[in-house]
Scaffold this motif. Structure first.
Motif, PDB file in Angstrom:
ATOM      1  N   LYS A 128       0.831  -1.221   0.000  1.00  0.00           N
ATOM      2  CA  LYS A 128       0.000   0.000   0.000  1.00  0.00           C
ATOM      3  C   LYS A 128       0.857   1.259   0.000  1.00  0.00           C
ATOM      4  O   LYS A 128       0.490   2.268  -0.617  1.00  0.00           O
ATOM      5  N   HIS A 159      -5.145  -1.545  12.059  1.00  0.00           N
ATOM      6  CA  HIS A 159      -6.472  -0.952  11.829  1.00  0.00           C
ATOM      7  C   HIS A 159      -6.887  -0.015  12.968  1.00  0.00           C
ATOM      8  O   HIS A 159      -7.944  -0.196  13.592  1.00  0.00           O
ATOM      9  N   GLY A 186      -4.070  10.302   1.092  1.00  0.00           N
ATOM     10  CA  GLY A 186      -4.744   9.144   0.504  1.00  0.00           C
ATOM     11  C   GLY A 186      -5.375   8.257   1.561  1.00  0.00           C
ATOM     12  O   GLY A 186      -6.497   7.746   1.384  1.00  0.00           O
ATOM     13  N   ILE A 187      -4.671   8.064   2.680  1.00  0.00           N
ATOM     14  CA  ILE A 187      -5.217   7.263   3.784  1.00  0.00           C
ATOM     15  C   ILE A 187      -6.450   7.953   4.371  1.00  0.00           C
ATOM     16  O   ILE A 187      -7.455   7.315   4.674  1.00  0.00           O
ATOM     17  N   ASN A 188      -6.375   9.278   4.504  1.00  0.00           N
ATOM     18  CA  ASN A 188      -7.521  10.035   4.997  1.00  0.00           C
ATOM     19  C   ASN A 188      -8.699   9.953   4.031  1.00  0.00           C
ATOM     20  O   ASN A 188      -9.854   9.853   4.466  1.00  0.00           O
ATOM     21  N   ASP A 189      -8.424   9.970   2.732  1.00  0.00           N
ATOM     22  CA  ASP A 189      -9.492   9.865   1.730  1.00  0.00           C
ATOM     23  C   ASP A 189     -10.274   8.558   1.886  1.00  0.00           C
ATOM     24  O   ASP A 189     -11.451   8.483   1.514  1.00  0.00           O
ATOM     25  N   GLU A 190      -9.620   7.538   2.438  1.00  0.00           N
ATOM     26  CA  GLU A 190     -10.283   6.251   2.662  1.00  0.00           C
ATOM     27  C   GLU A 190     -11.103   6.241   3.953  1.00  0.00           C
ATOM     28  O   GLU A 190     -11.713   5.228   4.301  1.00  0.00           O
ATOM     29  N   GLY A 191     -11.089   7.372   4.691  1.00  0.00           N
ATOM     30  CA  GLY A 191     -11.945   7.506   5.862  1.00  0.00           C
ATOM     31  C   GLY A 191     -11.248   7.478   7.202  1.00  0.00           C
ATOM     32  O   GLY A 191     -11.909   7.567   8.249  1.00  0.00           O
ATOM     33  N   LYS A 192      -9.918   7.379   7.197  1.00  0.00           N
ATOM     34  CA  LYS A 192      -9.188   7.299   8.465  1.00  0.00           C
ATOM     35  C   LYS A 192      -9.081   8.679   9.106  1.00  0.00           C
ATOM     36  O   LYS A 192      -8.795   9.671   8.450  1.00  0.00           O
TER      37      LYS A 192
END
Length: 233
Positions: A128, A159, A186-192
């Motif tokens: 990733k 997680h 990008g990680i934030n865009d996934e909802g984190k």
């Protein structure tokens, strides 16, 4: 996701007492990307330590994902950290004699996950962050940016509900800093949900919200138009 009310923290310095946090009120919704800013002595590191369950406030309340964080012994504090939080540090905090794969897999060991599954999950997260081909490299065989990518993969592998990053670009040059921030975006865009402590205005501009501390108080809390970055910046 995070709810803090009237948080106070002091430290003894000889015979006197230093009041570091002076009544912090602060909440973060799931999926936010927040930069916490402030000069040295503003209280931002103390706040991050409390958010990270590495220290405890003298008074006030801290609720994380619906769970009150208060009066924890070290065993329970450690369990909560493993359950809720992922950490990324300026100095990477990788174990020098372990490979990138083993470093990423380490938090999973403490969650009781078996060896084969740990390795499979760790490899997924190295892929990733674009470092699958470096899975067997030791930290001293990696660049600063690669080390931080391994650290981010390690933080994400378990997680966590919230990712806490303490000056994640502080030891990196500008281009590498932007590459790391592109990954974080990008990680934030996934909802984190991600909180970043930084003193760099350009890094803060890549977040969605800026919270500024001065002398133990929040003096500004604003949502901003986020600057998107690409690796070729």
């Amino acid at each position: 996701m995070i709810e803090i009310k009237d948080l106070h923290k002091s430290y003894k310095t000889g015979k006197s007492e230093l009041h570091v946090l002076k009544g912090i009120n602060f909440s973060v919704k799931e999926g936010e990307l927040v930069a916490i800013m402030g000069s040295s002595g503003s209280g931002k590191s103390t706040l991050l330590n409390i958010l990270g369950i590495l220290d405890e406030a003298d008074s006030g309340t801290y609720v994380l994902d619906g769970v009150p964080i208060k009066n924890l012994n070290e065993t329970l504090a450690s369990q909560y950290r493993n359950k809720f939080l992922g950490f990324v540090f300026q100095s990477f905090n990788l174990i020098n004699y372990k490979s990138a794969l083993d470093n990423v897999a380490l938090p999973l060991y403490y969650q009781g996950i078996k060896s084969k599954e740990r390795s499979e999950i760790a490899m997924q997260y190295l892929e990733k962050v674009g470092l699958a081909s470096h899975s067997h490299h030791l930290p001293n065989e990696l660049s600063g940016g690669q080390k931080q990518r391994v650290a981010i993969a390690r933080a994400m592998a378990s997680h966590p509900k919230v990712l806490l990053a303490d000056e994640p670009t502080g030891a990196l040059d500008t281009k590498t800093s932007y590459e790391v921030m592109e990954l974080i975006q990008g990680i934030n865009d996934e909802g984190k949900t991600i909180l970043i402590v930084t003193h760099e205005p350009d890094i803060a501009a890549m977040c969605k919200r800026n919270v500024i501390l001065r002398d133990g108080l929040i003096v500004e809390d604003k949502y901003i138009t986020q600057q998107r970055v690409t690796a070729n910046v």
